[in-house]
Design a protein around this motif. Structure first.
Motif, PDB file in Angstrom:
ATOM      1  N   SER A 139       0.823  -1.201   0.000  1.00 36.27           N
ATOM      2  CA  SER A 139       0.000   0.000   0.000  1.00 36.27           C
ATOM      3  C   SER A 139       0.863   1.260   0.000  1.00 36.27           C
ATOM      4  O   SER A 139       0.517   2.269  -0.613  1.00 36.27           O
ATOM      5  N   PRO A 203     -11.117  -4.806  -8.704  1.00 37.37           N
ATOM      6  CA  PRO A 203     -11.844  -4.127  -7.623  1.00 37.37           C
ATOM      7  C   PRO A 203     -10.966  -3.129  -6.876  1.00 37.37           C
ATOM      8  O   PRO A 203     -11.425  -2.077  -6.469  1.00 37.37           O
ATOM      9  N   GLN A 204      -9.682  -3.482  -6.717  1.00 35.09           N
ATOM     10  CA  GLN A 204      -8.784  -2.563  -6.001  1.00 35.09           C
ATOM     11  C   GLN A 204      -8.580  -1.271  -6.769  1.00 35.09           C
ATOM     12  O   GLN A 204      -8.559  -0.177  -6.203  1.00 35.09           O
ATOM     13  N   PHE A 207     -11.758   0.726  -6.603  1.00 37.18           N
ATOM     14  CA  PHE A 207     -11.851   1.321  -5.274  1.00 37.18           C
ATOM     15  C   PHE A 207     -11.017   2.588  -5.197  1.00 37.18           C
ATOM     16  O   PHE A 207     -11.447   3.631  -4.750  1.00 37.18           O
ATOM     17  N   GLU A 214     -11.404   5.230   4.137  1.00 40.83           N
ATOM     18  CA  GLU A 214     -11.425   4.181   5.145  1.00 40.83           C
ATOM     19  C   GLU A 214     -10.095   3.452   5.268  1.00 40.83           C
ATOM     20  O   GLU A 214      -9.843   2.818   6.268  1.00 40.83           O
ATOM     21  N   THR A 215      -9.239   3.547   4.257  1.00 34.38           N
ATOM     22  CA  THR A 215      -7.976   2.817   4.374  1.00 34.38           C
ATOM     23  C   THR A 215      -6.825   3.724   4.796  1.00 34.38           C
ATOM     24  O   THR A 215      -5.686   3.275   4.827  1.00 34.38           O
ATOM     25  N   THR A 331     -22.646  -0.862   4.521  1.00 37.43           N
ATOM     26  CA  THR A 331     -21.482  -0.914   3.645  1.00 37.43           C
ATOM     27  C   THR A 331     -21.193   0.512   3.185  1.00 37.43           C
ATOM     28  O   THR A 331     -22.080   1.343   3.176  1.00 37.43           O
ATOM     29  N   GLU A 332     -19.944   0.765   2.821  1.00 38.56           N
ATOM     30  CA  GLU A 332     -19.586   2.137   2.491  1.00 38.56           C
ATOM     31  C   GLU A 332     -19.754   2.430   1.012  1.00 38.56           C
ATOM     32  O   GLU A 332     -19.367   1.649   0.168  1.00 38.56           O
TER      33      GLU A 332
ATOM     34  N   PHE B 109     -18.501  -5.242   4.011  1.00 40.14           N
ATOM     35  CA  PHE B 109     -17.609  -5.058   2.865  1.00 40.14           C
ATOM     36  C   PHE B 109     -18.425  -4.992   1.586  1.00 40.14           C
ATOM     37  O   PHE B 109     -19.516  -5.552   1.500  1.00 40.14           O
ATOM     38  N   THR B 110     -17.885  -4.317   0.574  1.00 39.92           N
ATOM     39  CA  THR B 110     -18.336  -4.530  -0.781  1.00 39.92           C
ATOM     40  C   THR B 110     -17.122  -5.063  -1.528  1.00 39.92           C
ATOM     41  O   THR B 110     -16.065  -5.240  -0.935  1.00 39.92           O
ATOM     42  N   ASN B 111     -17.303  -5.279  -2.815  1.00 44.51           N
ATOM     43  CA  ASN B 111     -16.183  -5.755  -3.610  1.00 44.51           C
ATOM     44  C   ASN B 111     -14.950  -4.880  -3.428  1.00 44.51           C
ATOM     45  O   ASN B 111     -13.828  -5.343  -3.493  1.00 44.51           O
ATOM     46  N   SER B 112     -15.159  -3.583  -3.230  1.00 39.83           N
ATOM     47  CA  SER B 112     -14.010  -2.682  -3.216  1.00 39.83           C
ATOM     48  C   SER B 112     -13.913  -1.817  -1.968  1.00 39.83           C
ATOM     49  O   SER B 112     -12.923  -1.133  -1.788  1.00 39.83           O
ATOM     50  N   THR B 113     -14.893  -1.827  -1.083  1.00 40.60           N
ATOM     51  CA  THR B 113     -14.779  -0.976   0.108  1.00 40.60           C
ATOM     52  C   THR B 113     -14.951  -1.795   1.375  1.00 40.60           C
ATOM     53  O   THR B 113     -15.429  -2.926   1.352  1.00 40.60           O
ATOM     54  N   ALA B 114     -14.535  -1.195   2.487  1.00 41.00           N
ATOM     55  CA  ALA B 114     -14.715  -1.820   3.789  1.00 41.00           C
ATOM     56  C   ALA B 114     -15.220  -0.761   4.745  1.00 41.00           C
ATOM     57  O   ALA B 114     -14.684   0.339   4.779  1.00 41.00           O
ATOM     58  N   SER B 132      -6.166  -7.557  -1.100  1.00 42.43           N
ATOM     59  CA  SER B 132      -6.277  -6.121  -1.209  1.00 42.43           C
ATOM     60  C   SER B 132      -5.365  -5.512  -0.153  1.00 42.43           C
ATOM     61  O   SER B 132      -5.710  -5.422   1.012  1.00 42.43           O
ATOM     62  N   GLN B 134      -4.335  -2.588   0.438  1.00 41.23           N
ATOM     63  CA  GLN B 134      -4.712  -1.341   1.094  1.00 41.23           C
ATOM     64  C   GLN B 134      -5.611  -1.596   2.289  1.00 41.23           C
ATOM     65  O   GLN B 134      -5.399  -1.053   3.370  1.00 41.23           O
ATOM     66  N   ILE B 135      -6.643  -2.427   2.072  1.00 38.14           N
ATOM     67  CA  ILE B 135      -7.572  -2.721   3.158  1.00 38.14           C
ATOM     68  C   ILE B 135      -6.863  -3.536   4.233  1.00 38.14           C
ATOM     69  O   ILE B 135      -7.042  -3.299   5.419  1.00 38.14           O
TER      70      ILE B 135
END
Lengths: 359, 364
Positions: A139, A203-204, A207, A214-215, A331-332, B109-114, B132, B134-135
């Motif tokens: 990251s 997906p990353q 995102f 959030e990260t 969920t966000e 979670f979703t596919n891309s967020t937490a 992932s 980053q997460i």
């Protein structure tokens, strides 16, 4: 409740808008916004899945800042210090940075449709991040490559713009080169998305492109804070010269302001802030475009006030939006989606209310 | 005077942030280390990134950010411990039938967020996630042991199952050994029966992920791996998972068999309805595979059989029987599916349920 106060303030100033845009408003806008920002930060610490009383929040913050022992349960400590604190600080920094950079650019390029990614900072950062994710970097590596390519894209824009403009570096060639570099970057991003593994990397990348706080880790705050503060310096120091540039380059030169130097410093500052913001939070749109407009409605086009007011408003705006992201659904929703959903209608509202603010 | 205020305000803001960030210099979570969990025994597992993750010896609360992996947890006997997930019932309806406890789990979670705040409040003992970084970096900072997993082929699928079992404990490890043995058996059997097939008896297979846009699975994917094992060839001459292709390419590849994934079903249509539409479509109806009834529906259970999940073990036999009925005459997919669900997913299926799954329909 803070949102209400936010709405009240512009209405009050606006009703008494002076005929002369250079005259200062009668309201101490900066003070009001500073207080509002502090209040929003306080509320943001309190709201969320669990609402915390002020005492718990203060105890946790003091415990971490001074090393004092605290009796707060671990889950509450984690929520306040490791979940909420980095998000709140990052929202303030990113929102403030994007809005200040946007305000400076809009003044510099004398164009209200300009946002901080005009010269390709976001596009370059996007390429850097997508590439980093594609190559499975950690990251920190992804963030670093986003930051580096964000700076590189602006450098390319500036160099090519100057070359194409035959050394004269006119604003128009610079802006057009920025558009070219930005679309080139978005093509490269699409290319990385195309080759990315759809179950794993895509997906990353998605995102990251939609933005989110959030990260953001506690450790990740420093690489955000330093470039933002460093980038803010030339913007704040040179902001009165931006007013002079509004008369055009020749007039500015005749008034003893070197337009090239001012331009270069403001671009460097705004780019640093934008690249750092984008590499930490992903592509968060609309803040850098909409917030400066709101700021000018409050205090007029004088960059001396519009830049700091934009920074404060941007910080409040992004903080409120991120609080919504955090609390509304289980969920966000990616931050960039919400800033666009809130920002676009707000921009139309601004357009409908006061063309006067710019013209 | 406004400008002085500006300076004061900015200086204050800067100072506050600086102090906050300076405070972060201290190791996060250094202050109130609660005694509740730290005294318990732990074990260390190595995840797919090579990270050594320390997890509690007893796991009672699980967060799972990888859709297909929720089923692995259920197989390893901890399905009722999932308290935070990436799934919603609509995306994996059969898995919610198999593991009703998932209905109690929060979707954070979703596919891309937490949603990190809800995740922290769920206090999971471990978080399983696909890669992932980053997460994972954030959840690790939150003090949640984060096990990153992933696989692209059958050997790594087995490793993923074993690593998960190492986290969950001895009973799970036994189950993992049993599953991996079953997968090995299946692979050996299916490959054994098709090994001697000459190239001209290996039908070319197009695996369609989506019809509009037209997306198929190419080489270098687990789809390619099961097609090959089942005695076929991948018709799609593109590399990787989920690749967009043109109708012209499909016509040129002229596959002998078309397999439709459930993701290719049009809107709310069932597989059978989608097949009917395909036969009426000007392009597809001209394709020999569709015209001569060699287009089939891929079964879907708790997870998609054709994709990256443990039910790939069932997919191997199904694909073998579909491509070479003469070689797999003894295989009864209804019985095979029912025994798999009973043995590995702790949920005996009725015959009607198994039939529904084989037709890739949602539970009634």
């Amino acid at each position: 409740m803070s949102a209400e106060a936010e709405r009240d303030a512009p209405a009050g100033v606006d009703g008494a808008a002076p005929a002369d845009p250079w005259r200062r408003g009668r309201w101490p806008v900066v003070t009001i916004l500073s207080v509002l920002l502090v209040a929003t930060v306080a509320v943001s610490f309190a709201v969320g899945v669990t609402a915390y009383p002020p005492g718990t929040i203060v105890e946790v913050l003091l415990a971490h800042l001074t090393g004092r022992p605290s009796t707060v349960a671990r889950v509450d400590d984690v929520t306040i210090w490791l979940v909420r604190m980095p998000r709140i600080v990052a929202a303030v920094l990113v929102g403030g940075a994007l809005a200040a950079a946007g305000a400076a650019y809009q003044a510099l390029f004398r164009n209200p449709m300009v946002s901080p990614d005009l010269l390709g900072a976001s596009g370059g950062a996007g390429v850097g991040a997508a590439l980093g994710i594609l190559l499975s970097w950690g990251s920190a590596g992804v963030q670093l490559s986003a930051f580096a390519l964000g700076l590189a894209a602006v450098l390319v824009t500036y160099t090519v713009g100057t070359l194409v403009g035959r050394g004269t570096e006119s604003t128009l060639t610079l802006v057009l080169t920025g558009i070219v570099v930005s679309s080139l970057c978005s093509a490269l991003i699409s290319l990385t998305k195309y080759v990315a593994d759809p179950d794993d990397k895509l997906p990353q990348i998605t995102f990251w492109l939609l933005g989110g706080l959030e990260t953001v880790t506690v450790r990740g705050l420093l690489p955000l804070l330093v470039p933002v503060l460093v980038g803010l310096v030339p913007l704040m120091v040179l902001r009165w010269r931006l007013n002079v540039l509004a008369f055009g380059d020749e007039e500015a030169a005749s008034l003893g302001v070197n337009p090239r130097v001012v331009k270069a410093f403001v671009i460097v500052g705004a780019t640093l802030m934008t690249a750092a913001s984008v590499s930490a939070a992903g592509m968060v749109g609309w803040v850098g475009l909409v917030v400066p407009h709101a700021a000018r409605m409050l205090v007029g086009p004088d960059a001396r006030r519009a830049v700091p007011v934009s920074a404060l408003l941007g910080a409040i705006f992004l903080l409120v939006v991120d609080d919504l992201v955090r609390t509304v659904l289980t969920t966000e929703v990616p931050l960039g989606i919400l800033t666009a959903l809130v920002g676009a209608p707000f921009f139309l509202f601004l357009l409908a209310r006061g063309r006067r603010a710019w013209t | 005077m406004g400008s002085i205020r500006v300076r004061i305000a900015l200086a204050t803001a800067g100072a506050v942030t600086a102090v906050l960030v300076a405070g972060c210099g201290q190791a996060p979570g250094s202050a109130p280390e609660a005694p509740e969990s730290s005294s318990a025994a732990t074990r260390v597992v190595t995840d797919v990134t090579g990270a050594q993750v320390t997890v509690p010896a007893t796991i009672t609360r699980i967060a799972d950010a990888w859709p297909a992996h929720n089923e692995v947890v259920q197989m390893l006997g901890a399905g009722d411990a999932i308290t935070a997930t990436v799934l919603i019932e609509k995306t994996a309806p059969w898995l919610y039938v198999v593991d009703p406890a998932l209905r109690e789990a929060q979707t954070v979670f979703t596919n891309s967020t937490a949603n990190t705040e809800r995740l922290a409040q769920a206090r999971p003992d471990v978080l399983f996630t696909d890669k992932s970084t980053q997460i994972a970096a954030k959840t690790t900072e939150l003090g949640i042991p984060t096990v990153q997993l992933g696989f692209q082929n059958y050997p790594d699928l087995k490793k993923m199952v074993s690593t998960t079992a190492d986290v969950l404990g001895p009973a799970a490890q036994q189950q993992a050994v049993a599953y991996n043995a079953y997968l090995d058996d299946t692979l050996g059997q299916v490959r054994g029966r098709t090994a001697s097939l000459p190239a001209d008896r290996r039908p070319s297979v197009l695996h369609v992920y989506s019809l509009n846009p037209l997306v198929v699975d190419g080489t270098g994917s687990i789809i390619d791996e099961w097609i090959t094992a089942a005695g076929g060839r991948n018709a799609a001459q593109v590399t990787g998972n989920v690749r967009p292709v043109s109708a012209e390419q499909v016509a040129q590849w002229n596959p002998d068999v078309v397999i439709l994934a459930s993701s290719a079903f049009v809107a709310a249509d069932t597989g059978a309805q989608t097949l009917d539409k395909l036969r009426a479509d000007p392009f597809w109806s001209q394709l020999p595979a569709v015209r001569d009834n060699r287009a089939v529906i891929n079964p879907t259970g708790g997870w998609h059989w054709d994709r990256y999940g443990i039910e790939s073990a069932l997919q191997l036999r199904w694909a073998g029987k579909t491509l070479h009925p003469e070689l797999f005459g003894d295989v009864d997919m209804l019985a095979e599916t029912r025994s798999f669900y009973d043995r590995f997913l702790h949920h005996p299926l009725t015959e009607a349920e198994a039939r529904t799954m084989l037709a890739a329909q949602d539970p009634q």
